[in-house]
Enzyme design. Structure first.
Site, PDB file in Angstrom:
ATOM      1  N   ASP A   5       1.084  -1.421   0.047  1.00  0.00           N
ATOM      2  CA  ASP A   5       0.287  -0.373   0.146  1.00  0.00           C
ATOM      3  C   ASP A   5       1.144   1.531   0.182  1.00  0.00           C
ATOM      4  O   ASP A   5       1.157   1.343   0.596  1.00  0.00           O
ATOM      5  CB  ASP A   5      -1.260  -0.115   1.395  1.00  0.00           C
ATOM      6  N   GLU A  66      -0.964  -1.081  -4.613  1.00  0.00           N
ATOM      7  CA  GLU A  66      -2.475  -0.396  -4.969  1.00  0.00           C
ATOM      8  C   GLU A  66      -2.101   0.598  -5.838  1.00  0.00           C
ATOM      9  O   GLU A  66      -1.425   1.314  -6.607  1.00  0.00           O
ATOM     10  CB  GLU A  66      -2.417   0.741  -3.978  1.00  0.00           C
ATOM     11  N   ASP A 139      -2.652   0.995   6.733  1.00  0.00           N
ATOM     12  CA  ASP A 139      -2.320   0.739   5.866  1.00  0.00           C
ATOM     13  C   ASP A 139      -1.691  -1.027   5.271  1.00  0.00           C
ATOM     14  O   ASP A 139      -1.152  -1.828   5.139  1.00  0.00           O
ATOM     15  CB  ASP A 139      -0.522   2.064   6.206  1.00  0.00           C
TER      16      ASP A 139
END
Length: 198
Positions: A5, A66, A139
């Site tokens: 992330d 992501e 996260d």
């Protein structure tokens, strides 16, 4: 599978192993933090170093990152994109495939809803990986969710790509046969008129 992330302030890292069916196991999870007051280049270097260490330590088969979407805060988007680029570069140096998943893809894979909130994603990640406590901050949970998403979606993606490749090959073969038939027909018609006297 390494899920990332990306972010300049906090970059989530999560390694997940896939088992039979949809069984998943958490191998490692952490968040790399960089001070906001530091130079961007120095912050990216710190993230790069951490990612490189994880890649060498855990040796994942692939990396899931992501995908960055435009937000109101352009500065945040730029930092996230830069961090994601650093991760992709580290994986590419090792010949690892890098796949970018949208937030809605990840949420839908893990929770069944592409509109799930952070708490729902964290809760499902905790359950799916049978963790004693919820990954924190968000996260960390998002990185694990990315890894899970890829593990579950990749077989389907691979089958779809294989089916598309087969369909394309069949189409090429069909077009080639049609072209050959047209040439034969044209050639025989020409040959048949050569001996005709006028």
């Amino acid at each position: 599978m390494l899920g990332v992330d990306p972010g300049l302030t906090r970059c989530g890292l999560g390694v997940v192993d896939g088992g039979l069916g949809r069984t998943v196991t958490c191998v490692a999870v952490d968040v790399v933090r960089t001070p906001a007051e530091d130079d961007v280049a120095a912050r990216l270097l710190r993230i790069s170093g951490a990612v490189e260490e994880w890649l060498d330590t855990y040796r994942p088969d692939a990396v899931a990152v992501e995908r960055v979407f435009s937000q109101h805060n352009v500065r945040t988007v730029m930092g996230t994109a830069q961090a994601g680029g650093v991760v992709a570069l580290g994986a590419a140096r090792r010949g690892l495939p890098v796949v970018f998943h949208t937030p809605s893809e990840v949420k839908a894979s893990v929770t069944g809803s592409g509109r799930a909130d952070k708490a729902q994603v964290t809760g499902m990640v905790t359950r799916l990986l049978n963790l004693a406590e919820k990954p924190s901050p968000a996260d960390a949970a998002d990185a694990l969710a990315l890894a899970i998403c890829h593990l579950w979606r990749e077989p389907m993606r691979a089958r779809l790509a294989e089916a598309e490749a087969r369909a394309a090959e069949l189409a090429r073969t069909h077009r080639k046969r049609l072209a050959e038939a047209a040439r034969r027909k044209g050639g025989s018609g020409t040959a048949g008129t050569r001996g005709v006297r006028r």
